[in-house]
Design a protein around this motif. Structure first.
Motif, PDB file in Angstrom:
ATOM      1  N   ILE A  22       0.874   4.178  -2.902  1.00 15.77           N
ATOM      2  CA  ILE A  22       0.691   5.605  -2.601  1.00 15.77           C
ATOM      3  C   ILE A  22       1.853   6.410  -3.172  1.00 15.77           C
ATOM      4  O   ILE A  22       1.646   7.393  -3.891  1.00 15.77           O
ATOM      5  CB  ILE A  22       0.562   5.824  -1.079  1.00 15.77           C
ATOM      6  N   SER A  76      -6.132   6.525   0.982  1.00 18.08           N
ATOM      7  CA  SER A  76      -7.127   5.811   0.176  1.00 18.08           C
ATOM      8  C   SER A  76      -8.441   6.586   0.133  1.00 18.08           C
ATOM      9  O   SER A  76      -9.112   6.610  -0.889  1.00 18.08           O
ATOM     10  CB  SER A  76      -7.351   4.392   0.702  1.00 18.08           C
ATOM     11  N   PHE A  89       0.834  -1.206   0.000  1.00 19.49           N
ATOM     12  CA  PHE A  89       0.000   0.000   0.000  1.00 19.49           C
ATOM     13  C   PHE A  89       0.866   1.254   0.000  1.00 19.49           C
ATOM     14  O   PHE A  89       0.580   2.213  -0.721  1.00 19.49           O
ATOM     15  CB  PHE A  89      -0.943   0.017   1.204  1.00 19.49           C
ATOM     16  N   MET A 146      -2.263   4.368  -6.345  1.00 19.67           N
ATOM     17  CA  MET A 146      -3.479   4.375  -5.526  1.00 19.67           C
ATOM     18  C   MET A 146      -4.557   5.241  -6.180  1.00 19.67           C
ATOM     19  O   MET A 146      -5.747   4.946  -6.077  1.00 19.67           O
ATOM     20  CB  MET A 146      -3.170   4.875  -4.117  1.00 19.67           C
TER      21      MET A 146
END
Length: 159
Positions: free
Chosen positions: A119, A154, A115, A124
């Motif tokens: 990003i 997110s 994740f 993302m």
């Protein structure tokens, strides 16, 4: 025949789990016509192979992949990890799309760094919707701060 008209990409680095998934999804593909692709690697922040003991992987009573740190004492099972943003970009290119409609992640270990990689690389922003199942493992460094950062990013980027 596929009533959902979608392509599914699944990533599983644990060889025994990958074999089990392959068997299940071969049946789903044959019976229901699903367009599903399985990959025998996990997604993380970079390309590498780590070695973990069965107990580190949830096999024989273990709990998960934690922080994906190499097990130097009992190196038994090699797990391939690939850079998440590069893999997802390659899939989007091959599918001739600029968005991912749904990303579902069961966060057991290297997914935290995946994740962060998505990003930092701007991937993302290409994800329209995300399902995220997290687990608390004290072995993952700065877990709460990482969770909050990922959640904030997110919410700012997914639809």
């Amino acid at each position: 025949m596929d009533m959902f008209n979608c392509t599914i990409h699944m990533f599983e680095p644990v060889p025994s789990f990958f074999q089990e998934l392959t068997g299940h999804w071969a049946g789903y593909k044959a019976e229901l016509g699903y367009d599903a692709n399985l990959y025998n690697f996990g997604l993380g922040s970079n390309n590498r192979t780590i070695h973990l003991a069965p107990e580190d992987l949830g096999i024989d009573g273990g709990l998960g992949t934690f922080g994906m740190a190499d097990n130097t004492e009992n190196q038994k099972i090699p797990l391939k990890i690939r850079e998440g943003s590069a893999v997802l970009r390659a899939i989007m290119t091959s599918q001739e799309t600029v968005t991912i409609d749904l990303l579902h992640v069961n966060c057991e270990g290297c997914e935290w760094e995946m994740f962060e990689n998505l990003i930092e690389a701007g991937v993302m922003k290409t994800i329209r919707s995300m399902q995220f199942s997290s687990h608390y493992f004290s072995q993952v460094p700065d877990l709460l701060a990482r969770y909050c950062r990922i959640e904030g990013e997110s919410q700012a980027t997914t639809h």
